[in-house]
Design a protein around this motif. Structure first.
Motif, mmCIF file in Angstrom:
data_model
loop_
_atom_site.group_PDB
_atom_site.id
_atom_site.type_symbol
_atom_site.label_atom_id
_atom_site.label_comp_id
_atom_site.label_asym_id
_atom_site.label_seq_id
_atom_site.Cartn_x
_atom_site.Cartn_y
_atom_site.Cartn_z
ATOM 1 N N LYS A 1 124.098 62.892 -6.105
ATOM 2 C CA LYS A 1 124.739 63.929 -6.926
ATOM 3 C C LYS A 1 123.916 64.331 -8.156
ATOM 4 N N VAL A 2 122.757 63.739 -8.328
ATOM 5 C CA VAL A 2 121.934 64.045 -9.503
ATOM 6 C C VAL A 2 121.511 65.515 -9.481
ATOM 7 N N ASN A 3 121.548 66.166 -10.627
ATOM 8 C CA ASN A 3 121.038 67.540 -10.715
ATOM 9 C C ASN A 3 120.388 67.768 -12.074
ATOM 10 N N SER A 4 119.761 68.926 -12.235
ATOM 11 C CA SER A 4 118.968 69.176 -13.455
ATOM 12 C C SER A 4 119.848 69.361 -14.694
ATOM 13 N N ARG A 5 121.144 69.668 -14.488
ATOM 14 C CA ARG A 5 122.037 69.820 -15.646
ATOM 15 C C ARG A 5 122.409 68.449 -16.223
ATOM 16 N N SER A 6 122.434 67.440 -15.343
ATOM 17 C CA SER A 6 122.711 66.075 -15.830
ATOM 18 C C SER A 6 121.694 65.109 -15.216
ATOM 19 N N PRO A 7 120.422 65.230 -15.626
ATOM 20 C CA PRO A 7 119.378 64.382 -15.046
ATOM 21 C C PRO A 7 119.583 62.913 -15.429
ATOM 22 N N VAL A 8 119.048 62.018 -14.610
ATOM 23 C CA VAL A 8 119.197 60.580 -14.853
ATOM 24 C C VAL A 8 117.854 60.030 -15.350
ATOM 25 N N PRO A 9 117.848 59.361 -16.493
ATOM 26 C CA PRO A 9 116.582 58.781 -16.965
ATOM 27 C C PRO A 9 116.011 57.802 -15.943
ATOM 28 N N LEU A 10 114.714 57.875 -15.736
ATOM 29 C CA LEU A 10 114.042 56.926 -14.834
ATOM 30 C C LEU A 10 113.806 55.631 -15.606
ATOM 31 N N LYS A 11 114.302 54.529 -15.059
ATOM 32 C CA LYS A 11 114.131 53.243 -15.748
ATOM 33 C C LYS A 11 112.775 52.644 -15.404
ATOM 34 N N ARG A 12 112.229 51.902 -16.354
ATOM 35 C CA ARG A 12 110.994 51.142 -16.067
ATOM 36 C C ARG A 12 111.435 49.773 -15.568
ATOM 37 N N ILE A 13 111.186 49.516 -14.312
ATOM 38 C CA ILE A 13 111.661 48.269 -13.712
ATOM 39 C C ILE A 13 110.528 47.252 -13.783
ATOM 40 N N GLU A 14 110.613 46.388 -14.787
ATOM 41 C CA GLU A 14 109.494 45.489 -15.109
ATOM 42 C C GLU A 14 109.525 44.181 -14.317
ATOM 43 N N THR A 15 110.652 43.885 -13.636
ATOM 44 C CA THR A 15 110.793 42.550 -13.031
ATOM 45 C C THR A 15 110.559 42.534 -11.523
ATOM 46 N N GLU B 1 108.910 32.516 -11.006
ATOM 47 C CA GLU B 1 109.927 31.903 -11.875
ATOM 48 C C GLU B 1 109.453 31.850 -13.320
ATOM 49 N N GLU B 2 108.172 31.523 -13.504
ATOM 50 C CA GLU B 2 107.598 31.480 -14.864
ATOM 51 C C GLU B 2 107.696 32.847 -15.535
ATOM 52 N N GLU B 3 107.448 33.894 -14.759
ATOM 53 C CA GLU B 3 107.387 35.245 -15.333
ATOM 54 C C GLU B 3 108.682 36.036 -15.159
ATOM 55 N N GLY B 4 109.688 35.435 -14.508
ATOM 56 C CA GLY B 4 110.971 36.114 -14.291
ATOM 57 C C GLY B 4 110.873 37.294 -13.343
ATOM 58 N N MET B 5 110.001 37.188 -12.339
ATOM 59 C CA MET B 5 109.798 38.293 -11.398
ATOM 60 C C MET B 5 110.496 38.018 -10.066
ATOM 61 N N GLU B 6 110.782 39.087 -9.332
ATOM 62 C CA GLU B 6 111.258 38.959 -7.956
ATOM 63 C C GLU B 6 110.614 40.068 -7.130
ATOM 64 N N PRO B 7 110.581 39.905 -5.790
ATOM 65 C CA PRO B 7 109.966 40.981 -4.997
ATOM 66 C C PRO B 7 110.816 42.243 -5.041
#
Length: 393
Positions: A57-71, A211-217
């Motif tokens: 349902k995303v559209n240009s009138r109510s765009p969704v910020p793109l998150k930076r997924i660091e993990t 585990e040390e870095e808090g990452m997952e695939p």
């Protein structure tokens, strides 16, 4: 005109054994019965998270910020570094050509390429062929507007030359694509119903290090498949799926990005809601190779749906913050027809490259696209070529 450099330097001890005209390749293909006679799954690894349909349902009138997924970890692992492909090759009986969907999709659609690239082929005694890419090869990064008529990417930094700009913009596009592919999935935290685990875990994930870095695939299912091409040719390929739609349909996910508002171009915010077809048509012209490659990869993986996101900069000068303006599902087979990508031609290209390597002596070869002409060259290279680079890394 941009004077580009080769993707890798030709060394004095490399011997040129073939030269191919990319423009003529397509015309000379024999495509009578080139699709595989059978396609079989060998095994599955990793997991898939469920698609979150609020993104429909995303559209240009109510765009969704793109998150930076660091993990989340992504693994652009080449064929010979893949322990699963290595075991399948050693066990025998599965096939005689080993590769990944990124490499195979690239070869299938390479007549559309403009920028330089290189791939490695190893022909073993007995005829088995491995197709590889270098670490940090051009195949690990997306391109932007590679097939645009002017083939110029608008610069953010006036001090950069065109080649540097293409690299920086490619990094931005790659980051957007990775973040988008994970953001549109439902979180599995606290709910296993949003995740489907496969027989084997992600083969590239190191639990201790993570585990040390808090990452997952990242949510990826590696679907190892074999494609029987007849004439004693069976291709074993690691393919990738990115999510599940309605618990049973497999999807791939990719992101197109508007990197800078070009005065002559269609501004996505103005057109994406009312004229999405015009925006896509423009992208098909400017990013023909990238879109064809994504479609080929989706077909190889047996995806039911291909999700494409349209992502733009929050502000034209800001390369770090982006918004999702729209998303669209396409059926890979229908999309292939729309972009004039023939499955017969795709497999005819694969056969042609396999035959090209088969007729050479055993050894290692580098296939390179000329940086400035539509020409491919195949070089016979010493067996230890590029191995020093791996050791240094």
């Amino acid at each position: 005109r941009v004077d580009r450099q080769p993707s890798v330097s030709v060394q004095p001890d490399w011997v040129k054994v073939e030269e191919l005209d990319l423009a003529k390749l397509q015309k000379n293909l024999t495509t009578s019965t080139d699709t595989p006679t059978s396609i079989d799954d060998i095994l599955w690894c990793g997991f898939l998270d469920a698609y979150n349909d609020v993104y429909d349902k995303v559209n240009s009138r109510s765009p969704v910020p793109l998150k930076r997924i660091e993990t989340k970890e992504f693994y652009p692992v080449t064929t010979t570094d893949d322990p699963v492909l290595e075991k399948l090759a050693i066990d025998g009986g599965h096939g005689n050509v080993f590769t990944t969907e990124v490499i195979l999709g690239h070869l299938m659609t390479c007549t559309r390429s403009v920028y330089p690239w290189d791939l490695i082929f190893t022909k073993l005694p007995g005829g088995t062929i491995f197709m590889d890419k270098r670490d940090n090869s051009p195949l690990d990064f997306l391109t932007v507007n590679e097939t645009a008529h002017a083939s110029q990417v608008q610069r953010d930094d006036k001090d950069q030359d065109q080649a540097q700009t293409e690299t920086v913009v490619g990094l931005e596009a790659t980051m957007i694509h990775q973040n988008f592919s994970q953001q549109i999935l439902r979180s599995s935290k606290g709910s296993s119903s949003n995740r489907k685990e496969y027989d084997l875990p992600n083969p590239f994930f190191d639990e201790d290090e993570a585990e040390e870095e808090g990452m997952e695939p990242a949510s990826v299912a590696y679907r190892y498949r074999k494609f029987d091409l007849g004439q004693d040719t069976t291709v074993v390929c690691r393919t990738e799926l990115h999510g599940l739609v309605k618990k049973s349909s497999y999807m791939t996910a990719f992101a197109l990005n508007e990197h800078a508002i070009n005065p002559q171009a269609i501004a996505w915010r103005d057109k994406i809601d009312s004229q999405s077809g015009a925006v896509l048509a423009n992208e098909l012209k400017n990013n023909s190779f990238k879109l064809a490659k994504w479609t080929a990869q989706s077909l190889l993986a047996g995806a039911d749906q291909m999700k494409i996101g349209f992502v733009s900069r929050k502000d034209p000068k800001n390369t770090y913050e982006h918004v999702i303006l729209a998303t669209q599902f396409y059926r890979p087979k229908d999309f292939a027809t729309q972009i004039t990508l023939s499955e017969n031609n795709m497999w005819a290209m694969v056969r042609m490259f396999i035959q090209l390597v088969r007729k050479q002596q055993d050894g290692k070869y580098v296939l390179m696209r000329d940086p400035n002409k539509a020409v491919l060259r195949l070089y016979k290279v010493p067996l230890n070529t590029f191995e020093d680079d791996d050791e240094e890394e």
